[in-house]
Design a protein around this motif. Structure first.
Motif, PDB file in Angstrom:
ATOM      1  N   SER A  29       0.819  -1.212   0.000  1.00 19.56           N
ATOM      2  CA  SER A  29       0.000   0.000   0.000  1.00 19.56           C
ATOM      3  C   SER A  29       0.852   1.261   0.000  1.00 19.56           C
ATOM      4  CB  SER A  29      -0.955   0.001   1.202  1.00 19.56           C
ATOM      5  OG  SER A  29      -0.238   0.210   2.401  1.00 19.56           O
ATOM      6  N   ALA A  30       2.099   1.149   0.463  1.00 20.88           N
ATOM      7  CA  ALA A  30       3.011   2.297   0.441  1.00 20.88           C
ATOM      8  C   ALA A  30       3.722   2.415  -0.900  1.00 20.88           C
ATOM      9  CB  ALA A  30       4.035   2.164   1.565  1.00 20.88           C
ATOM     10  N   GLY A  31       3.415   1.502  -1.846  1.00 22.18           N
ATOM     11  CA  GLY A  31       3.992   1.607  -3.176  1.00 22.18           C
ATOM     12  C   GLY A  31       5.025   0.562  -3.520  1.00 22.18           C
ATOM     13  N   ALA A  32       5.354  -0.334  -2.607  1.00 15.84           N
ATOM     14  CA  ALA A  32       6.344  -1.373  -2.892  1.00 15.84           C
ATOM     15  C   ALA A  32       5.748  -2.389  -3.854  1.00 15.84           C
ATOM     16  CB  ALA A  32       6.780  -2.060  -1.612  1.00 15.84           C
ATOM     17  N   LYS A  33       6.598  -2.896  -4.719  1.00 20.92           N
ATOM     18  CA  LYS A  33       6.153  -3.908  -5.668  1.00 20.92           C
ATOM     19  C   LYS A  33       6.555  -5.289  -5.153  1.00 20.92           C
ATOM     20  CE  LYS A  33       6.209  -0.957  -9.738  1.00 20.92           C
ATOM     21  NZ  LYS A  33       6.046   0.242  -9.027  1.00 20.92           N
ATOM     22  N   GLU A  34       5.686  -6.252  -5.392  1.00 24.29           N
ATOM     23  CA  GLU A  34       6.000  -7.617  -4.983  1.00 24.29           C
ATOM     24  C   GLU A  34       6.952  -8.234  -5.985  1.00 24.29           C
ATOM     25  OE1 GLU A  34       3.046  -9.996  -3.008  1.00 24.29           O
ATOM     26  OE2 GLU A  34       1.568  -8.433  -3.392  1.00 24.29           O
TER      27      GLU A  34
END
Length: 186
Positions: free
Chosen positions: A103-108
């Motif tokens: 949700s903070a913008g990190a990509k999996e």
């Protein structure tokens, strides 16, 4: 019995002096001479004051800083949680941590050290992958170019010890000090 007791007391006193006094003093003296900075705790100074240790992680708050592993960083109570991989609390905590990062913008995929604590709870290092996950938010919070912050992470990535031991890692304190210095020159 007296013939056995007196030698036992003498041996106790001799071993107490040797093992409790002479040996620790000798080891301390050798450590100070051969590796003084490490023997003193690998203290890190900035602007003439001690800001931490290169060996012990510390907590950073705010989006403008890189963050270490999700450990409490309490040196008086170090240790792992001892939750096993099938523990429902651990699974729920991990899912919550992944959701928060996404949700903070990190990509999996999210690096494991972004959601799991270290064995001691005091690890000062993170993986380069976890540092890169944090780059966009740190760059935005400081008003820096993402490429400049990525270059800083690359410059502070340390390789494997002796070329084959361990994994590449980034010392969070050193990275944040360099980040502060970069931001102050802008």
């Amino acid at each position: 019995m007296r013939r056995q007791l007196l030698p036992a007391i003498r041996m106790f006193l001799v071993l107490t002096v040797v093992c409790g006094g002479i040996y620790p003093l000798a080891v301390t003296a050798i450590a100070q001479v051969t590796m003084g900075s490490k023997a003193d705790g690998s203290l890190v100074t900035a602007n003439g004051r001690t800001v931490g240790s290169a060996l012990i992680g510390q907590s950073f708050t705010g989006a403008q800083w890189f963050h270490g592993r999700p450990d409490p960083f309490d040196p008086t109570a170090s240790g792992a949680t001892n939750l096993g991989p099938t523990n429902t609390t651990l699974i729920a905590d991990d899912r919550t941590a992944v959701a928060k990062l996404v949700s903070a913008g990190a990509k999996e995929p999210i690096p494991a050290d972004a959601i799991s604590g270290s064995g001691s709870g005091l690890d000062p290092d993170i993986s380069p992958a976890y540092a890169k996950v944090q780059v966009p938010s740190v760059a935005a919070a400081r008003g820096l170019a993402v490429d400049d912050v990525l270059a800083l992470v690359a410059a502070h990535t340390q390789g494997r010890q002796l070329g084959f031991l361990g994994d590449p890692h980034v010392n969070v304190l050193a990275l944040n000090l360099a980040l502060e210095q970069l931001a102050s020159t802008r």
